[in-house]
Every structure is written in C-alpha cells, then in structure tokens.
Design a protein around this motif. Structure first.
Motif, PDB file in Angstrom:
ATOM      1  N   ALA B   8      40.693  45.507 -10.720  1.00 37.56           N
ATOM      2  CA  ALA B   8      39.833  45.506 -11.903  1.00 37.56           C
ATOM      3  C   ALA B   8      38.664  44.553 -11.695  1.00 37.56           C
ATOM      4  O   ALA B   8      37.517  44.861 -12.020  1.00 37.56           O
ATOM      5  CB  ALA B   8      40.636  45.111 -13.135  1.00 37.56           C
ATOM      6  N   ASN B   9      38.973  43.405 -11.093  1.00 38.53           N
ATOM      7  CA  ASN B   9      37.922  42.427 -10.866  1.00 38.53           C
ATOM      8  C   ASN B   9      36.889  42.921  -9.873  1.00 38.53           C
ATOM      9  O   ASN B   9      35.688  42.773 -10.079  1.00 38.53           O
ATOM     10  CB  ASN B   9      38.523  41.114 -10.360  1.00 38.53           C
ATOM     11  CG  ASN B   9      39.155  40.350 -11.504  1.00 38.53           C
ATOM     12  OD1 ASN B   9      38.820  40.589 -12.654  1.00 38.53           O
ATOM     13  ND2 ASN B   9      40.088  39.475 -11.185  1.00 38.53           N
ATOM     14  N   ILE B  10      37.394  43.519  -8.783  1.00 33.03           N
ATOM     15  CA  ILE B  10      36.471  44.041  -7.780  1.00 33.03           C
ATOM     16  C   ILE B  10      35.566  45.091  -8.412  1.00 33.03           C
ATOM     17  O   ILE B  10      34.360  45.114  -8.202  1.00 33.03           O
ATOM     18  CB  ILE B  10      37.245  44.646  -6.589  1.00 33.03           C
ATOM     19  CG1 ILE B  10      37.940  43.523  -5.828  1.00 33.03           C
ATOM     20  CG2 ILE B  10      36.312  45.412  -5.667  1.00 33.03           C
ATOM     21  CD1 ILE B  10      38.859  44.010  -4.744  1.00 33.03           C
ATOM     22  N   TYR B  11      36.174  45.946  -9.222  1.00 31.58           N
ATOM     23  CA  TYR B  11      35.420  46.999  -9.895  1.00 31.58           C
ATOM     24  C   TYR B  11      34.320  46.384 -10.758  1.00 31.58           C
ATOM     25  O   TYR B  11      33.161  46.781 -10.700  1.00 31.58           O
ATOM     26  CB  TYR B  11      36.368  47.828 -10.757  1.00 31.58           C
ATOM     27  CG  TYR B  11      35.677  48.889 -11.549  1.00 31.58           C
ATOM     28  CD1 TYR B  11      35.215  50.051 -10.939  1.00 31.58           C
ATOM     29  CD2 TYR B  11      35.471  48.731 -12.918  1.00 31.58           C
ATOM     30  CE1 TYR B  11      34.573  51.022 -11.665  1.00 31.58           C
ATOM     31  CE2 TYR B  11      34.825  49.699 -13.645  1.00 31.58           C
ATOM     32  CZ  TYR B  11      34.385  50.843 -13.021  1.00 31.58           C
ATOM     33  OH  TYR B  11      33.738  51.806 -13.744  1.00 31.58           O
ATOM     34  N   LEU B  12      34.691  45.371 -11.500  1.00 31.39           N
ATOM     35  CA  LEU B  12      33.737  44.715 -12.386  1.00 31.39           C
ATOM     36  C   LEU B  12      32.578  44.117 -11.589  1.00 31.39           C
ATOM     37  O   LEU B  12      31.408  44.273 -11.936  1.00 31.39           O
ATOM     38  CB  LEU B  12      34.458  43.622 -13.175  1.00 31.39           C
ATOM     39  CG  LEU B  12      33.743  43.149 -14.421  1.00 31.39           C
ATOM     40  CD1 LEU B  12      33.662  44.289 -15.418  1.00 31.39           C
ATOM     41  CD2 LEU B  12      34.480  41.973 -15.033  1.00 31.39           C
ATOM     42  N   VAL B  13      32.951  43.446 -10.488  1.00 29.67           N
ATOM     43  CA  VAL B  13      31.920  42.844  -9.646  1.00 29.67           C
ATOM     44  C   VAL B  13      30.975  43.920  -9.122  1.00 29.67           C
ATOM     45  O   VAL B  13      29.751  43.785  -9.162  1.00 29.67           O
ATOM     46  CB  VAL B  13      32.565  42.072  -8.471  1.00 29.67           C
ATOM     47  CG1 VAL B  13      31.512  41.698  -7.444  1.00 29.67           C
ATOM     48  CG2 VAL B  13      33.268  40.840  -8.987  1.00 29.67           C
TER      49      VAL B  13
END
Lengths: 357, 275
Positions: B8-13
C-alpha cells in the motif's frame, strides 16, 4: 462569524492592495493613457525593442496582445468586444475578413514605405491592390529532413517522400490544404486545383504514402522533429527555421515541382480606435532598418527589399528561405476556393487520415 | 499483514511520484542555462531575473490573483445565500431541480460557458476586460461553492435552529450565531475551490479577455505556441512554491484552531472533499 468577516475583509484588502499595485505598474508603463495603440499579433512575432522604439518616437503607448491561431483571432475581432488597431492575420484569414467586412481600407498615402515591399508580394489574390493589407512576413511549405537519418537522400522533389526507405518516418502537419496541396504538387497540378479527377488522383497518391507517415500532428510537430522522432516532416518554412534553431542538424528544402507560399499581413480592423496610429505603426514596420531588425529576431522571410539588403549574407543569401526566382515562380498562394470546395478538401483529407493504418 | 501495508505504501509513493514528477521536471529545467528543456547545461538564475524584469508578465500575475481573490470571495458570498435558499425549500421536487441545475453548470464544458459569456457581454455592450473576466469567474464559481456549502447545511441538526429560536434568538442571530459558524468549514472549502478554479481557468477566460487585459493561463497558452520559454518554468516554480506556502499556512492555522474546540472541525470538508 467574526472569523468569517475577518477572513472576508482580509481577502478584500489583499485583493484591492494588489489591484492598486497593478494599476500603479500599469500607469508606470503608460498603459492607461488615452494615446494607445492595441496590436494583436501571433505570440513572439515581433522584436520587443521595436515596440519601445516606436513608443519613444511617437509617444503612442503600445498595448501588445497575442493570439495563437487565425481562428481564435477571427472570433475575437468578429465579436468586437475589444478594439484592436493592428492585427496580423494570414492570407486566407484576410480573404475571409474582407468578405465579412471586418477591415478598414488602408490609406496608402500614409504608408510611403509601402514602396519598399517587393513587387512580387503585392497585389495577390487574397487582397487585390493591397486595399486592406500590407505584407509582414512570408514563407513556404516544404520538406524538413535530417540528413543523418536519411543517408544522402535527395528531397528536391516531392516524390522522394514516397521512397520506401522512409517507412514510418514522416510527420505531416495537420492541414487539409497543406497535405492535399503537396499531393497535387507532386502530380504537377496546382495547389488550388478543383478538378475532381485530379483531386481523386491526389488522394490515391496520398493513400500510397500512408506506410511512410508516422503521424499527422499540429503545432507539436516542431518539438517532435527537433527531438528527432522522425527523419522527415512537411512544415511551413517559419516552423522549419524554428526547428533548425533548436536542432541544427536538420535541413529544409522547397521541392522544385512547386509549393504553397503563405503570407502574414498587417491589417486594420473596422473596430480600430486609433486609425492614425495604426497607419503610423504599419509605416514604421516597413522601414528598412526596422524590418531588418525584426527579421533577424523572428527568423521568417521578409518581403522588404531594402531590408533584405541590410541583412547579413547568411540570412539573405539562404536559398532555403529566399528561394531563387525559378522556384518562387512556381509557388502559389492558396486561393479562396469557397466553402463547398474547402469542405471537399477537408473530406478528402479526412478520408486519407482514416485510411492510414 | 505487514506485507500488505508495504505494498500500500509503495503504491501511494508511486501515485505521488506520478503526480509530482512533471512539476519537479519543470522546476529543474527552470535553472538550466542551456535554454531548452532537453539538455541541462548549467545552473543559472537568469530566467528568474527575466520574470521579475518583465513588467507585463507581473501585471498579468497580479491580474490573475486579483480576479481569483475577488471572484471567489464574491461567489462564496452569493453561494452562502444560494445554499441557504435551496436548503429552505420544502418541496422535494423543486429542491432537486435546483440542485440538478446547479450541477449541470459544473459539468457543462468550459468552452461553451466561455462562448456564451462572450456573446452575452457583446450583446449587453460590456467591454471585454477586467469586468467581463470578473463576472464570468464569479458565475462559474458559484455552483462549486454552493456544492461545498450545502452538505454542511444538511448535516446541521434542525433542532439547533429550533432551540435557538425557543431561547429567543432573532432570525439574524440564528443566522450569524448558529448557522454560519456551523457551515464555516464549507464556506472556506468553497472559497478555496473557487480560488483554484479561477486561477487555472483557461477556456472561459480566453473568450472574455480583451483590451490589454489578460490572465496567466491565457498568456502562457499563447506563448506556448512558440515553445514554452524557460521563464515560464521559472514563473510556474514561483507560483508552485507560493501555493505550497499557502497550503502549509492554512494547515497550521487549522491545527491551532482545531485543538480547543475540536467538535466542529471536519477534516474531510476542510480539505475540500465533497461528501
């Protein structure tokens, strides 16, 4: 509630403060006085120093506004919400404005420098007798190519575009008259041909060009060619000179079968408020030194003979932009073919675009 | 579970990289002494100097800001009463009709709105310039502000106004002491939405500018035909930094206020998210 009122007041204070600042700047620049001249020109199409010089000489303050297409300019002038004193449309737009009665006839006695304009650029089909317009810049439609990517191919004929070595390597400008005209020229017909057989022949020939055409694009053609996205493009000479400024590997040529010659002319619209000043400005722009300076800044071809003599040899001797007489004799202005014929040209061009895989 | 979070974090970044990359690309080249957006040759501040020396450009920036501030303030003011009026309509049908009409104005293409304004102003004999631009910006901002304010009115418990009335508040008191404070977040988000709409509107403004009056979007567009000069990059960088300052300032102001009486603060509405 108090916070709301405060916020509202703060916004108003900031806005009016900015407005005050803006009007101070405006009057410091002299944009608010009565003696002004509003010029409506293409973006970046004049040396700004010349505007300053004109202001100093005449005391008239110039308000300079820009447009990006003849159509946008026409809408603004037609609606008449603003008073433009001098406008610089292209040939076909002038014909249209004349038909729609949007122009004031020029008083030639107030433009003595008109004598500087080369005979061959006067009295053309879009404005017989130069009743309404005075040439500003002119140019051609031709082929821009990248010698490194085309390995010594010769582009002095339109037919070279059909060479199979150029597979998927040509950009066309998105203009029905330009592309149809190019095909007609390659068949040795006139760019203003209205013979249905000739037009069909041209369309058939265009369809055979399809495999070589990478894309049909608008203004972004300049960027694409400068970035070497394709080896060859069909462009206006003005665009070509800009592309070559960006990327000096490229070269431009007007094929010998002939091509289109275009004009951007100065006109005075009916709504002009300062007709006297407009004439002064037009005459000023036709002065040899002024025209020469402007030509060096803009990089398009000047129709002003004494100005040409003032320019350095590498500009005035450049046969790509000042082609010799045997080529210019074959160049044609687009005639106003009338609404129906134009629609037909568009229709044929559209059919070519749809055929393209 | 932890793994999921990481994705999720990678996606957000990634999303933010996509959103911000073009802006940083543009900012980077505003310092390029090479003069183009292709090769970076060396660091220079020339284009910033050019921006500050170009009085015409600065006047245009000021015009743009004045129009944005004034039009969104006026539009919000009108929208407050508009939203109140729509809220007070009893008939469901009339209310829905009005709301739909309001929404149609938001989704209808800018080009059409712009062309209609051009025709209207020329018929009415209004000279194109400051007034015409201001009027059209007020007009297209109102529906947006109404849409921001209405949900807050609908959320407000009707018993609040009844109670105020019972306690002897006049109509004016009810409006200024009960209703307006409650819908305040909506008013602010309406104002800021209108502000952004006005700042970047090209299509409508293009039709109604004239007589030497121009805004930034129109100016940049007509310059872009000749290839965007790096001074536009420099100007955009300055405006972007200015916007960031505004947002950060707005954030800190809100945080300070939210602490003592956190009851009314509604983060979603504060950020201008319609519900």
């Amino acid at each position: 509630m108090k916070q709301l009122v405060n916020a509202f007041l703060a916004i108003l204070i900031v806005a009016f403060g900015l407005m005050f600042l803006g009007s101070r700047l405006n009057s410091a620049q002299g944009y608010t006085g009565g003696n002004t001249l509003t010029i409506y020109n293409w973006g970046d199409y004049i040396d700004p120093d010349l505007l300053d010089q004109f202001q100093e000489e005449t005391g008239i303050t110039v308000i300079y506004q820009t447009f990006d297409s003849n159509e946008a300019m026409l809408t603004k002038v037609e609606q008449g919400g603003t008073t433009f004193d001098v406008v610089v449309p292209s040939d076909y737009a002038i014909a249209k404005m004349r038909e729609e009665n949007l122009l004031l006839p020029l008083d030639h006695s107030k433009i003595p420098n008109l004598a500087n304009i080369d005979e061959q650029f006067m009295d053309l089909s879009f404005d017989p007798g130069n009743m309404y317009s005075v040439p500003y810049f002119w140019g051609t439609v031709g082929i821009i190519f990248n010698p490194e990517m085309t390995e010594g191919m010769d582009f002095s004929s339109w037919d070279s575009l059909w060479d199979s070595r150029l597979n998927n390597n040509i950009f066309l400008v998105d203009g029905a008259r330009e592309v149809m005209g190019m095909a007609l020229n390659s068949l040795h017909y006139s760019v203003n041909d209205t013979n249905e057989d000739h037009l069909q022949e041209a369309l058939a020939k265009l369809n055979r060009l399809s495999p070589n055409v990478k894309a049909i694009v608008g203004d972004e053609i300049k960027m694409l060619l400068a970035n070497e996205e394709a080896a060859v493009g069909i462009v206006w000479s003005g665009d070509a000179s800009e592309i070559m400024d960006e990327n000096d590997k490229l070269d431009y040529i007007v094929p010998e079968e002939g091509s289109n010659i275009w004009f951007d002319n100065m006109v005075i619209p009916k709504t002009a408020a300062n007709v006297e000043g407009a004439h002064k400005f037009i005459d000023f722009m036709l002065r040899p030194e002024v025209a020469a300076q402007n030509t060096e800044y803009v990089g398009y071809s000047t129709p002003n003979t004494p100005a040409l003599a003032l320019l350095p040899e590498d500009i005035s001797g450049d046969t790509r932009f000042y082609p010799p007489a045997e080529i210019t004799d074959r160049l044609e202005v687009y005639d106003n073919l009338g609404k129906r014929m134009l629609a037909h040209y568009n229709e044929l061009f559209l059919r070519f675009k749809m055929n393209k895989k | 579970m932890r793994n999921k979070n990481k994705f999720a974090n990678i996606y957000l970044v990634l999303v933010f990289v996509v959103l911000y990359a073009p802006i940083f690309y543009l900012m980077y080249y505003s310092f390029n002494s090479g003069g183009t957006m292709r090769d970076f040759e060396g660091f220079t501040l020339d284009y910033y100097r050019e921006v500050f020396q170009d009085t015409r450009l600065i006047i245009i920036v000021i015009n743009t800001l004045v129009i944005a501030l004034l039009s969104s303030a006026i539009a919000t003011l009108i929208a407050i009463f508009g939203a109140l009026a729509i809220h007070h309509i009893r008939s469901r049908r009339a209310k829905n009709t009005l709301l739909s009409l309001n929404n149609v104005l938001i989704v209808s293409p800018d080009v059409i709105i712009g062309a209609s304004f051009l025709i209207l102003f020329t018929i009415a004999g209004i000279k194109l310039g400051f007034t015409s631009v201001l009027l059209s910006h007020v007009a297209f901002s109102i529906p947006i502000a109404v849409l921001m304010i209405l949900p807050h009115l609908q959320d407000m418990s009707p018993t609040l106004t009844d109670a105020a009335r019972d306690l002897g508040a006049t109509r004016r008191d009810v409006l200024t002491k009960v209703i307006l404070p409650i819908i305040k977040p909506g008013i602010f988000s309406g104002f800021f939405m209108a502000l952004t709409y006005s700042l970047d509107d090209f299509a409508v403004t293009f039709f109604v500018t004239g007589n030497g009056y121009s805004t930034l979007s129109v100016e940049i567009y007509s310059r872009a035909r000749q290839g965007v000069s790096l001074s536009i990059n420099a100007l955009s960088t300055l405006i972007f930094l200015f916007t960031i300052l505004l947002v950060v300032g707005y954030y800190f102001l809100n945080r300070r206020k939210a602490r003592p009486g956190a009851a009314i603060a509604e983060p979603a509405a504060e950020l201008g998210v319609p519900r």
